[in-house]
Design an enzyme around this catalytic site. Sequence first.
Site, mmCIF file in Angstrom:
data_model
loop_
_atom_site.group_PDB
_atom_site.id
_atom_site.type_symbol
_atom_site.label_atom_id
_atom_site.label_comp_id
_atom_site.label_asym_id
_atom_site.label_seq_id
_atom_site.Cartn_x
_atom_site.Cartn_y
_atom_site.Cartn_z
ATOM 1 N N ASP A 286 -15.092 -80.973 -46.873
ATOM 2 C CA ASP A 286 -14.744 -81.861 -45.754
ATOM 3 C C ASP A 286 -13.476 -82.659 -46.042
ATOM 4 O OD1 ASP A 286 -16.884 -81.067 -44.190
ATOM 5 O OD2 ASP A 286 -18.256 -82.437 -45.206
ATOM 6 N N ASN B 42 -17.595 -76.995 -54.803
ATOM 7 C CA ASN B 42 -19.011 -77.237 -54.499
ATOM 8 C C ASN B 42 -19.854 -76.115 -55.099
ATOM 9 O OD1 ASN B 42 -19.359 -75.072 -52.413
ATOM 10 N ND2 ASN B 42 -17.717 -76.261 -51.450
HETATM 11 O O1 C5P Z 1 -20.475 -80.307 -40.471
HETATM 12 P P1 C5P Z 1 -20.901 -79.426 -41.575
HETATM 13 O O2 C5P Z 1 -19.887 -79.267 -42.663
HETATM 14 O O3 C5P Z 1 -22.229 -79.725 -42.187
HETATM 15 O O4 C5P Z 1 -21.085 -78.022 -40.839
HETATM 16 C C1 C5P Z 1 -21.407 -76.862 -41.531
HETATM 17 C C2 C5P Z 1 -20.881 -75.670 -40.786
HETATM 18 O O5 C5P Z 1 -19.537 -75.886 -40.376
HETATM 19 C C3 C5P Z 1 -20.845 -74.443 -41.685
HETATM 20 O O6 C5P Z 1 -21.049 -73.292 -40.883
HETATM 21 C C4 C5P Z 1 -19.433 -74.497 -42.267
HETATM 22 O O7 C5P Z 1 -18.984 -73.206 -42.641
HETATM 23 C C5 C5P Z 1 -18.625 -75.069 -41.132
HETATM 24 N N1 C5P Z 1 -17.507 -75.948 -41.534
HETATM 25 C C6 C5P Z 1 -16.222 -75.642 -41.181
HETATM 26 N N2 C5P Z 1 -15.181 -76.450 -41.552
HETATM 27 C C7 C5P Z 1 -15.411 -77.584 -42.244
HETATM 28 C C8 C5P Z 1 -16.720 -77.917 -42.597
HETATM 29 C C9 C5P Z 1 -17.755 -77.082 -42.238
HETATM 30 O O8 C5P Z 1 -16.004 -74.605 -40.548
HETATM 31 N N3 C5P Z 1 -14.399 -78.347 -42.591
#
Ligand code: C5P
Length: 398
Positions: free
Chosen positions: A276, A207
Amino acid sequence: MLDKNILIGVTGGIAAYKVVEVASRLKKSGANVRVMMTRHATEFVSPRTFQEITGNAVSVDMFGDAANFHVAHIALADFADAILVAPATANFLAKAAHGLCDDLLTTTIVASDKPLLIAPSMNTKMFDNPATQENLRILRSRGAKILEPATGSLACGTSGKGRLPEAVDICAAVEKLFATGTLSGKKILVTAGGTVEAIDPVRYIGNRSSGRMGCEIARSAVDAGAQVTLIAGKIEVTPPPNLTFVSVESATQMREEVLKIFDTVDAVIMSAAVADFRVKNPSAQKIKKSDETLMLELVKNPDILRELGTLKKTQVLVGFAAETQNVLDYANKKLVEKNLDFIVANDVTAEGAGFGVSTNIASIIWRGGNVENFAKMSKSALATKIVERVATVIGRHG
Ligand code: C5P
């Protein structure tokens, strides 16, 4: 202690010999050490011993070393980032408490406005004497730090309070003089950059995260006195100095490294852009070009922050929400779902915000609904705001 200038004042107590080890340890930790001794101190340890250990001339007399120091007490006071007096005799305490300047050491103390650490060492009755205690009270009230003497056998043949603490403890107290930040003594974990999910040995899913925001947060936490671990995926910037740096690739590896230390930290600031999804079966060999469509099967990655939210005891948890629409709504949802203390939300499509640039436009959303909207500012300035808030929440936890 790298490049810190430490001035040690040695007065005439039997424990003066122990200060040779203090000078040696401080020197080994990177400090520039200078020693000044009272006349009586030279009866216990030769100035030459300190000179050999520190690599610097030792000052004893006000007018002794005119070739090197035109006005010795001013030059020594100006040199010092901090002054340690060890061992400090009852006589020294009495003079320092009242601003007497009858030798080089006491004159230098009066000429200095730098942090002063005093390690008294003497017979228990002399230490307990109301005059000594009153002198210590005066010195404390003026900002001097007093290191409590240890209890044990004393040179005079008795046993009690009055021993000079061990060299290692004196050095730790000297180091503490410099740790004045809001996060001093706290352990902070910061994640930064983007994770890398292998497709084959050559390609990956990544990314646009540059790691700038996370590295600035780590730097700001170090500046605030914290012991920082920075766990980073792919970053385009040099990690800041004076922290533990752990480099990872995938979300799975980041999760493993985060969980290894989660129990030991006071706060986690999760600024990494964690993928993700990952490729279900990465190819062991480079995938060859073909005219066919290439299908990659993706499986869900662990959500590290959500897992921390379920494990958290007293740790402060901070998340990021990089969004392209409905920023505050999405961020608020994540704040609750991931059990965070606050979340930093930004619209990554806005000019001067998001990936790659050195500025950001963010809002901080708190549990309970309070929102702070910040104007466009450098990532470094935003990092300071985030770290200040983390320190405040840690402080509230006691
Ligand atoms: O749900 P989302 O990815 O948008 O959430 C963002 C937050 O969650 C960020 O602080 C990111 O570092 C963390 N995150 C995580 N593990 C993932 C995805 C996001 O810890 N797989």
